[in-house]
Design a protein around this motif. Structure first.
Motif, PDB file in Angstrom:
ATOM      1  N   PHE A 123       3.110  20.224 -57.905  1.00 27.34           N
ATOM      2  CA  PHE A 123       4.123  21.148 -58.396  1.00 27.34           C
ATOM      3  C   PHE A 123       4.320  22.318 -57.438  1.00 27.34           C
ATOM      4  O   PHE A 123       5.406  22.886 -57.366  1.00 27.34           O
ATOM      5  CB  PHE A 123       3.745  21.659 -59.788  1.00 27.34           C
ATOM      6  N   GLY A 124       3.271  22.687 -56.713  1.00 30.99           N
ATOM      7  CA  GLY A 124       3.418  23.749 -55.737  1.00 30.99           C
ATOM      8  C   GLY A 124       4.198  23.327 -54.510  1.00 30.99           C
ATOM      9  O   GLY A 124       4.785  24.172 -53.813  1.00 30.99           O
ATOM     10  N   LEU A 171       7.203  12.874 -51.814  1.00 23.02           N
ATOM     11  CA  LEU A 171       6.147  13.255 -52.762  1.00 23.02           C
ATOM     12  C   LEU A 171       5.314  12.034 -53.151  1.00 23.02           C
ATOM     13  O   LEU A 171       4.088  12.107 -53.229  1.00 23.02           O
ATOM     14  CB  LEU A 171       6.759  13.897 -54.002  1.00 23.02           C
ATOM     15  N   VAL A 172       5.976  10.914 -53.388  1.00 26.28           N
ATOM     16  CA  VAL A 172       5.244   9.675 -53.701  1.00 26.28           C
ATOM     17  C   VAL A 172       4.417   9.236 -52.504  1.00 26.28           C
ATOM     18  O   VAL A 172       3.251   8.841 -52.647  1.00 26.28           O
ATOM     19  CB  VAL A 172       6.231   8.572 -54.125  1.00 26.28           C
ATOM     20  N   LEU A 199       2.291   8.185 -61.154  1.00 23.74           N
ATOM     21  CA  LEU A 199       2.110   9.565 -61.621  1.00 23.74           C
ATOM     22  C   LEU A 199       2.923  10.534 -60.775  1.00 23.74           C
ATOM     23  O   LEU A 199       3.535  11.471 -61.301  1.00 23.74           O
ATOM     24  CB  LEU A 199       0.628   9.933 -61.569  1.00 23.74           C
ATOM     25  N   ALA A 200       2.924  10.322 -59.472  1.00 24.55           N
ATOM     26  CA  ALA A 200       3.705  11.197 -58.595  1.00 24.55           C
ATOM     27  C   ALA A 200       5.194  11.031 -58.830  1.00 24.55           C
ATOM     28  O   ALA A 200       5.964  11.994 -58.703  1.00 24.55           O
ATOM     29  CB  ALA A 200       3.363  10.894 -57.137  1.00 24.55           C
ATOM     30  N   LEU A 201       5.614   9.812 -59.184  1.00 29.33           N
ATOM     31  CA  LEU A 201       7.031   9.587 -59.427  1.00 29.33           C
ATOM     32  C   LEU A 201       7.516  10.385 -60.629  1.00 29.33           C
ATOM     33  O   LEU A 201       8.639  10.900 -60.630  1.00 29.33           O
ATOM     34  CB  LEU A 201       7.287   8.094 -59.649  1.00 29.33           C
ATOM     35  N   ILE A 202       6.672  10.487 -61.659  1.00 27.11           N
ATOM     36  CA  ILE A 202       7.062  11.267 -62.836  1.00 27.11           C
ATOM     37  C   ILE A 202       7.348  12.710 -62.431  1.00 27.11           C
ATOM     38  O   ILE A 202       8.312  13.329 -62.895  1.00 27.11           O
ATOM     39  CB  ILE A 202       5.955  11.212 -63.898  1.00 27.11           C
ATOM     40  N   VAL A 236      12.844  16.565 -59.997  1.00 26.25           N
ATOM     41  CA  VAL A 236      13.516  17.375 -58.979  1.00 26.25           C
ATOM     42  C   VAL A 236      14.990  16.992 -58.934  1.00 26.25           C
ATOM     43  O   VAL A 236      15.414  16.137 -58.142  1.00 26.25           O
ATOM     44  CB  VAL A 236      12.867  17.173 -57.598  1.00 26.25           C
ATOM     45  N   ASN A 237      15.790  17.603 -59.821  1.00 23.08           N
ATOM     46  CA  ASN A 237      17.252  17.408 -59.808  1.00 23.08           C
ATOM     47  C   ASN A 237      17.649  15.944 -59.704  1.00 23.08           C
ATOM     48  O   ASN A 237      18.559  15.579 -58.951  1.00 23.08           O
ATOM     49  CB  ASN A 237      17.876  18.197 -58.645  1.00 23.08           C
TER      50      ASN A 237
END
Length: 274
Positions: free
Chosen positions: A126-127, A146-147, A210-213, A218-219
């Protein structure tokens, strides 16, 4: 009459029957607790003990899932999310394994790569979202990255541990056979690290979902995360639960595929595993 005469022939003696397996015929018992939870859940919803605004009833969730499939909303969302996971997983897996090879095969490589990976591993997702938006915009790139970032760490750690865990005696054998460094890596290091790498592969797939969620918050304008976020705005707990169940099903499916790959790739260990 002698004792010998009283003894029955060997073929006439009763043979001991094989003991039935404790697990044979009892696999259905594993479904008792999930079915009981669903029944209690449905009864609580039907009697009003569980308000729909908190959690929809199982029957409502099933009907909503059927409607989403028929309308094409759910298949479209699954397709978009699968594309993001596959792209992110491919990039993260390649980076994680490559960095593990650099760090695992030499001490200077470890000193250069491992501290950075350990620092990045401690950063919260989240950061990173605001920075990724500033750097890469609000399109597909920050979601995929992010994934990829999340996927790279389990594969890096497990592959690195697998490389460093290869038996040193095998390296002595390679030296005796006068194998070059490339042949040593190909025939000894990589096969020796493969079991640990496959463990990292299973872990990274779970982390990818989990990262995909997080990434799809993000918009996003499509995908399972967007569907869940949109349902939250309208307090549609049935749609939220459908999305979460699809996430879980996709995670189980990808894990099953990796386990199949693991059985094929590690067929040489069947004699040890039984």
């Amino acid at each position: 009459m002698s004792v010998i005469e009283l003894e029955a022939p060997a073929d006439a003696r009763p043979r001991s029957r094989p003991r039935p397996s404790r697990t044979s015929g009892k696999a259905w018992q594993r479904w008792l607790s999930p079915v009981a939870v669903i029944v209690i859940w449905q009864v609580a919803s039907s009697t009003g003990l569980l308000p729909p605004r908190l959690l929809a009833a199982p029957a409502t969730i099933a009907a909503t899932a059927a409607d989403l499939v028929q309308s094409g909303v759910l298949p479209t969302a699954v397709g978009v999310s699968l594309q993001r996971v596959l792209l992110g997983f491919a990039a993260g897996a390649a980076a994680g394994i490559l960095l593990a090879l650099v760090a695992g095969l030499s001490r200077p490589g470890e000193n250069a790569v491992d501290p950075l990976m350990q620092m990045l591993r401690a950063l919260p997702f989240f950061g990173l979202i605001p920075l990724f938006i500033l750097w890469f915009g609000i399109g597909e790139t920050p979601k995929v990255l992010l994934v990829a970032l999340a996927v790279s760490f389990p594969l890096y750690l497990n592959t690195f541990a697998g490389i460093r865990g290869v038996d040193g005696k095998l390296a002595e054998v390679a030296h005796t056979l006068k194998l070059g460094r490339a042949a040593l890596i190909r025939h000894i290091v990589l096969p020796g690290a493969l079991p640990q790498t496959l463990v990292g592969l299973r872990q990274s797939l779970g982390v990818a979902w989990l990262a995909l969620i997080v990434a799809e918050q993000v918009n996003a304008t499509a995908g399972l995360g967007y569907m869940i976020n949109d349902a939250r705005e309208f307090l549609r707990t049935d749609v939220i639960v459908v999305g979460l169940l699809v996430y879980s099903a996709l995670g189980l499916l990808t894990d099953a595929l990796v386990r199949l790959l693991e059985r094929r790739a590690l067929s040489w260990r069947r004699g040890f595993l039984g």
